[in-house]
Design a protein around this motif. Structure first.
Motif, PDB file in Angstrom:
ATOM      1  N   VAL A 120       0.845  -1.195   0.000  1.00  0.00           N
ATOM      2  CA  VAL A 120       0.000   0.000   0.000  1.00  0.00           C
ATOM      3  C   VAL A 120       0.882   1.247   0.000  1.00  0.00           C
ATOM      4  O   VAL A 120       0.558   2.252  -0.632  1.00  0.00           O
ATOM      5  CB  VAL A 120      -0.941  -0.016   1.226  1.00  0.00           C
ATOM      6  CG1 VAL A 120      -1.721   1.274   1.326  1.00  0.00           C
ATOM      7  CG2 VAL A 120      -1.880  -1.211   1.158  1.00  0.00           C
ATOM      8  N   GLU A 121       2.015   1.163   0.658  1.00  0.00           N
ATOM      9  CA  GLU A 121       2.929   2.307   0.736  1.00  0.00           C
ATOM     10  C   GLU A 121       3.410   2.739  -0.653  1.00  0.00           C
ATOM     11  O   GLU A 121       3.553   3.932  -0.920  1.00  0.00           O
ATOM     12  CB  GLU A 121       4.122   1.957   1.617  1.00  0.00           C
ATOM     13  CG  GLU A 121       5.072   3.117   1.817  1.00  0.00           C
ATOM     14  CD  GLU A 121       6.200   2.778   2.771  1.00  0.00           C
ATOM     15  OE1 GLU A 121       6.795   3.729   3.304  1.00  0.00           O
ATOM     16  OE2 GLU A 121       6.500   1.584   2.981  1.00  0.00           O
ATOM     17  N   TRP A 157      -7.370  -2.708   3.905  1.00  0.00           N
ATOM     18  CA  TRP A 157      -7.964  -2.672   5.237  1.00  0.00           C
ATOM     19  C   TRP A 157      -7.581  -1.358   5.909  1.00  0.00           C
ATOM     20  O   TRP A 157      -6.401  -1.043   6.060  1.00  0.00           O
ATOM     21  CB  TRP A 157      -7.496  -3.859   6.068  1.00  0.00           C
ATOM     22  CG  TRP A 157      -8.094  -5.136   5.573  1.00  0.00           C
ATOM     23  CD1 TRP A 157      -9.276  -5.685   5.974  1.00  0.00           C
ATOM     24  CD2 TRP A 157      -7.557  -6.020   4.582  1.00  0.00           C
ATOM     25  NE1 TRP A 157      -9.515  -6.857   5.287  1.00  0.00           N
ATOM     26  CE2 TRP A 157      -8.468  -7.083   4.425  1.00  0.00           C
ATOM     27  CE3 TRP A 157      -6.406  -6.011   3.795  1.00  0.00           C
ATOM     28  CZ2 TRP A 157      -8.264  -8.127   3.539  1.00  0.00           C
ATOM     29  CZ3 TRP A 157      -6.197  -7.046   2.910  1.00  0.00           C
ATOM     30  CH2 TRP A 157      -7.123  -8.099   2.789  1.00  0.00           C
ATOM     31  N   LEU A 158      -8.594  -0.612   6.315  1.00  0.00           N
ATOM     32  CA  LEU A 158      -8.394   0.691   6.932  1.00  0.00           C
ATOM     33  C   LEU A 158      -8.644   0.613   8.432  1.00  0.00           C
ATOM     34  O   LEU A 158      -9.435  -0.196   8.902  1.00  0.00           O
ATOM     35  CB  LEU A 158      -9.344   1.715   6.307  1.00  0.00           C
ATOM     36  CG  LEU A 158      -9.254   1.854   4.786  1.00  0.00           C
ATOM     37  CD1 LEU A 158     -10.362   2.766   4.278  1.00  0.00           C
ATOM     38  CD2 LEU A 158      -7.893   2.361   4.362  1.00  0.00           C
ATOM     39  N   THR A 159      -8.004   1.507   9.159  1.00  0.00           N
ATOM     40  CA  THR A 159      -8.215   1.584  10.598  1.00  0.00           C
ATOM     41  C   THR A 159      -9.385   2.527  10.892  1.00  0.00           C
ATOM     42  O   THR A 159      -9.883   3.222  10.003  1.00  0.00           O
ATOM     43  CB  THR A 159      -6.962   2.117  11.314  1.00  0.00           C
ATOM     44  OG1 THR A 159      -6.777   3.485  10.942  1.00  0.00           O
ATOM     45  CG2 THR A 159      -5.729   1.297  10.968  1.00  0.00           C
ATOM     46  N   GLU A 166       3.603  10.099   4.364  1.00  0.00           N
ATOM     47  CA  GLU A 166       3.928  10.475   5.741  1.00  0.00           C
ATOM     48  C   GLU A 166       2.675  10.624   6.596  1.00  0.00           C
ATOM     49  O   GLU A 166       2.684  10.280   7.773  1.00  0.00           O
ATOM     50  CB  GLU A 166       4.680  11.806   5.764  1.00  0.00           C
ATOM     51  CG  GLU A 166       6.069  11.752   5.190  1.00  0.00           C
ATOM     52  CD  GLU A 166       6.679  13.141   5.017  1.00  0.00           C
ATOM     53  OE1 GLU A 166       5.948  14.155   5.117  1.00  0.00           O
ATOM     54  OE2 GLU A 166       7.886  13.208   4.763  1.00  0.00           O
ATOM     55  N   GLN A 167       1.615  11.134   6.004  1.00  0.00           N
ATOM     56  CA  GLN A 167       0.411  11.427   6.769  1.00  0.00           C
ATOM     57  C   GLN A 167      -0.524  10.236   6.935  1.00  0.00           C
ATOM     58  O   GLN A 167      -1.203  10.124   7.955  1.00  0.00           O
ATOM     59  CB  GLN A 167      -0.367  12.564   6.092  1.00  0.00           C
ATOM     60  CG  GLN A 167       0.400  13.874   6.062  1.00  0.00           C
ATOM     61  CD  GLN A 167      -0.358  14.935   5.310  1.00  0.00           C
ATOM     62  OE1 GLN A 167      -1.271  15.535   5.863  1.00  0.00           O
ATOM     63  NE2 GLN A 167      -0.004  15.156   4.055  1.00  0.00           N
ATOM     64  N   LEU A 168      -0.556   9.349   5.957  1.00  0.00           N
ATOM     65  CA  LEU A 168      -1.558   8.281   5.982  1.00  0.00           C
ATOM     66  C   LEU A 168      -1.007   6.899   6.317  1.00  0.00           C
ATOM     67  O   LEU A 168      -1.701   6.089   6.930  1.00  0.00           O
ATOM     68  CB  LEU A 168      -2.288   8.219   4.637  1.00  0.00           C
ATOM     69  CG  LEU A 168      -3.011   9.492   4.215  1.00  0.00           C
ATOM     70  CD1 LEU A 168      -3.681   9.291   2.864  1.00  0.00           C
ATOM     71  CD2 LEU A 168      -4.018   9.944   5.264  1.00  0.00           C
ATOM     72  N   VAL A 195      -3.556   4.949   8.862  1.00  0.00           N
ATOM     73  CA  VAL A 195      -4.782   4.653   8.131  1.00  0.00           C
ATOM     74  C   VAL A 195      -4.893   3.202   7.674  1.00  0.00           C
ATOM     75  O   VAL A 195      -5.977   2.629   7.682  1.00  0.00           O
ATOM     76  CB  VAL A 195      -4.922   5.610   6.916  1.00  0.00           C
ATOM     77  CG1 VAL A 195      -6.038   5.184   6.000  1.00  0.00           C
ATOM     78  CG2 VAL A 195      -5.150   7.026   7.414  1.00  0.00           C
ATOM     79  N   PHE A 196      -3.784   2.597   7.297  1.00  0.00           N
ATOM     80  CA  PHE A 196      -3.822   1.248   6.731  1.00  0.00           C
ATOM     81  C   PHE A 196      -3.407   0.225   7.776  1.00  0.00           C
ATOM     82  O   PHE A 196      -2.313   0.263   8.310  1.00  0.00           O
ATOM     83  CB  PHE A 196      -2.902   1.164   5.510  1.00  0.00           C
ATOM     84  CG  PHE A 196      -3.318   2.135   4.436  1.00  0.00           C
ATOM     85  CD1 PHE A 196      -4.348   1.821   3.570  1.00  0.00           C
ATOM     86  CD2 PHE A 196      -2.698   3.365   4.313  1.00  0.00           C
ATOM     87  CE1 PHE A 196      -4.760   2.720   2.593  1.00  0.00           C
ATOM     88  CE2 PHE A 196      -3.099   4.266   3.346  1.00  0.00           C
ATOM     89  CZ  PHE A 196      -4.126   3.947   2.485  1.00  0.00           C
ATOM     90  N   SER A 197      -4.294  -0.721   8.056  1.00  0.00           N
ATOM     91  CA  SER A 197      -3.993  -1.713   9.090  1.00  0.00           C
ATOM     92  C   SER A 197      -3.153  -2.867   8.561  1.00  0.00           C
ATOM     93  O   SER A 197      -2.507  -3.562   9.333  1.00  0.00           O
ATOM     94  CB  SER A 197      -5.281  -2.243   9.723  1.00  0.00           C
ATOM     95  OG  SER A 197      -6.098  -2.840   8.751  1.00  0.00           O
TER      96      SER A 197
END
Length: 151
Positions: free
Chosen positions: A63-64, A99-101, A119-121, A125-127
């Protein structure tokens, strides 16, 4: 009478191996395009066609890498085009579960243009940092057993 400013439209396409952008005008003529190829621009992820392949038909992607690609793509778009002319944005993406937190809403509401999306997400945000891509078959046997048991 002042001349009407041409409006532009931005289309984004996220595939397993790249992120593409196309800008068209009101007549659907191509104004320009940009492209981020994951393998060549992010060799540190050691992907082939944007994918990590593991034994057992496991095909995963990061995802990164998508967030880094968005950051680069937006930098290129800002450098090369008049973004103020863009009146609408559309997008399409390859089927991959993400999958999101529970922090996703507050994180998206506080995104700043002064820092990268990565840097922000990425930290909150991503589990799950690695997700299966469409041609992953690693869970097929498990899914079949669930289907047989549950109907």
């Amino acid at each position: 009478m002042p001349s009407k400013v041409s409006q532009h439209f931005l289309g984004l396409q996220l595939s397993v191996d790249s992120l593409r952008a196309a800008i068209v005008d009101e007549q659907l003529e191509l104004v320009g395009s940009e492209h981020v190829d994951f393998d060549s621009e992010f060799p540190e992820y050691q992907t082939r066609a944007g994918v990590h392949v593991s034994p057992g038909d496991v095909y995963m992607t990061s995802v990164e890498i998508w967030l880094r690609a968005l950051d680069i793509l937006f930098e290129r778009l800002q450098r090369n085009y008049e973004l103020a002319k863009i009146k609408a944005i559309s997008g399409a993406a390859q089927l991959c579960p993400v999958w999101l937190t529970s922090d996703v809403v507050s994180a998206l509401q506080s995104v700043s243009p002064q820092a990268s999306l990565r840097e922000q997400l990425m930290p909150t945000v991503f589990s799950v940092p690695q997700v299966p891509v469409a041609h992953d078959n690693s869970a097929a046997q498990f899914a079949s057993s669930l289907e047989a048991a549950l109907g």
